[in-house]
Scaffold this motif. Structure first.
Motif, mmCIF file in Angstrom:
data_model
loop_
_atom_site.group_PDB
_atom_site.id
_atom_site.type_symbol
_atom_site.label_atom_id
_atom_site.label_comp_id
_atom_site.label_asym_id
_atom_site.label_seq_id
_atom_site.Cartn_x
_atom_site.Cartn_y
_atom_site.Cartn_z
ATOM 1 N N PRO A 39 2.650 -1.402 4.049
ATOM 2 C CA PRO A 39 2.598 -0.003 3.618
ATOM 3 C C PRO A 39 4.012 0.419 3.221
ATOM 4 O O PRO A 39 4.967 0.106 3.929
ATOM 5 C CB PRO A 39 2.101 0.747 4.853
ATOM 6 N N GLU B 216 -8.562 2.285 7.613
ATOM 7 C CA GLU B 216 -7.514 1.438 8.223
ATOM 8 C C GLU B 216 -7.975 -0.008 8.397
ATOM 9 O O GLU B 216 -7.152 -0.943 8.355
ATOM 10 C CB GLU B 216 -7.115 2.035 9.573
ATOM 11 N N SER C 61 6.708 3.486 1.371
ATOM 12 C CA SER C 61 6.870 4.891 0.956
ATOM 13 C C SER C 61 8.075 5.040 0.032
ATOM 14 O O SER C 61 9.120 4.432 0.280
ATOM 15 C CB SER C 61 7.084 5.768 2.192
ATOM 16 N N GLY D 77 4.505 4.638 5.221
ATOM 17 C CA GLY D 77 5.010 3.272 5.054
ATOM 18 C C GLY D 77 6.496 3.147 5.312
ATOM 19 O O GLY D 77 7.197 4.147 5.517
ATOM 20 N N VAL E 98 0.861 -1.184 0.000
ATOM 21 C CA VAL E 98 0.000 0.000 0.000
ATOM 22 C C VAL E 98 0.899 1.236 0.000
ATOM 23 O O VAL E 98 1.516 1.556 1.028
ATOM 24 C CB VAL E 98 -0.916 0.026 1.239
ATOM 25 N N GLY F 43 -6.668 8.756 2.199
ATOM 26 C CA GLY F 43 -6.203 7.391 2.460
ATOM 27 C C GLY F 43 -7.347 6.388 2.496
ATOM 28 O O GLY F 43 -8.509 6.721 2.269
ATOM 29 N N SER G 120 2.248 4.634 0.628
ATOM 30 C CA SER G 120 1.772 5.572 1.654
ATOM 31 C C SER G 120 2.964 6.333 2.237
ATOM 32 O O SER G 120 4.030 5.747 2.440
ATOM 33 C CB SER G 120 1.089 4.809 2.786
ATOM 34 N N CYS H 65 -3.732 1.352 -4.689
ATOM 35 C CA CYS H 65 -3.442 2.795 -4.833
ATOM 36 C C CYS H 65 -4.509 3.605 -4.094
ATOM 37 O O CYS H 65 -5.644 3.710 -4.556
ATOM 38 C CB CYS H 65 -3.436 3.193 -6.300
ATOM 39 N N GLY H 66 -4.097 4.156 -2.957
ATOM 40 C CA GLY H 66 -5.010 5.007 -2.195
ATOM 41 C C GLY H 66 -5.083 6.388 -2.827
ATOM 42 O O GLY H 66 -4.163 6.800 -3.552
ATOM 43 N N GLY I 24 -1.327 6.827 -4.849
ATOM 44 C CA GLY I 24 -0.292 5.806 -4.898
ATOM 45 C C GLY I 24 0.181 5.419 -6.290
ATOM 46 O O GLY I 24 1.168 4.691 -6.428
#
Ligand SMILES: Nc1c(O)cccc1[N+](=O)[O-]
Length: 245
Positions: free
Chosen positions: A136, A122, A138, A93, A88, A119, A90, A114-115, A147
């Motif tokens: 998650p 959860e 980054s 992440g 994910v 977001g 983020s 892809c958020g 994303g």
């Protein structure tokens, strides 16, 4: 390797039809399936978001469309104990690095969610943890609108490491970050360009001297541009000659 990508902007991922990754898909090395999250909504407006509990700006992605979408990535059910990895993208992440790319290149099945907006609810990640290895991830400490851009980068970084995708595996060896250092500078014809010559050693034909020059350039560049990488270097990666530098 199977790669599922879910997004409300599937056309963003059209770049995965091009170049190296596109050819790997045609050759059957990568099975990339991009799906529109809105296909998994049930209302006439194909709604994927709603207001956040607790207030605050922006919208949050609803859980049910994601659960319906991700469930399709579990079909057919994984063979054996291996679970697909759900990545994910983020800002919250773990940081994606070349080491991560190598690790994930060995996975059989990657799923990317892809958020957008503020977001994804959860609880989706909690539910997904029953069926996937959830990570998650980054690209770095900056803010994107979603994303998709991160997925393009990660799929390229991972996909190119899958055996057979890159024609000459040798080209994967001397790359930035493959040995913890930045790559050395490269030059091509003409040897003199706008009164700028190339480093003379590269014309010497002396492979040992050329290797030394390139290694020294890697160390110089890394010290200048990414001193943080020098601090992380495993001393064993520095051979005696490096230590003499
Ligand atoms: N930074 C960021 C973001 O703001 C939104 C989605 C994904 C990422 N990222 O992967 O780095």
């Amino acid at each position: 390797m199977r790669i599922d990508v879910f997004s409300i902007f599937p056309e963003y991922l059209a770049a995965l039809d091009l170049s190296l990754i596109g050819k790997a898909r045609q050759d059957g090395l990568l099975d990339v399936r991009v799906k529109d999250l809105r296909e998994f909504t049930t209302d006439r407006h194909r709604t994927v978001d709603d207001t956040p509990y607790g207030g605050g700006a922006g919208m949050v992605m609803k859980p049910e469309p994601w659960a319906q979408a991700l469930a399709t990535a579990l079909d057919p059910a994984p063979e054996g104990p291996a679970r697909p990895t759900l990545i994910v993208p983020s800002p919250a992440g773990e940081v994606f690095t070349q080491k991560t790319a190598y690790e994930l290149a060995g996975a059989g099945h990657l799923v990317f969610a892809c958020g957008r907006y503020e977001g994804i609810d959860e609880r989706v990640l909690e539910w997904a943890g029953e069926h996937f290895t959830v990570r998650p991830m980054s690209l770095g400490d900056y803010v994107l609108n979603g994303g998709e851009v991160a997925v393009l980068a990660m799929v390229e970084a991972i996909g190119r490491l899958v055996p057979g995708v890159v024609g000459n595996p040798e080209s994967l060896v001397e790359e930035s970050h493959s040995d913890g250092l930045l790559e050395y500078p490269v030059y091509t014809k003409p040897s003199q360009w706008r009164e700028r010559p190339i480093p003379e050693v590269l014309l010497s034909g002396n492979h040992a001297k050329i290797a030394r020059f390139r290694r020294d350039e890697q160390l110089r560049r890394t010290s200048e541009r990414r001193p943080d990488l020098i601090a992380k270097l495993d001393p064993s990666t520095l051979d005696k000659a490096d230590k003499a530098t």
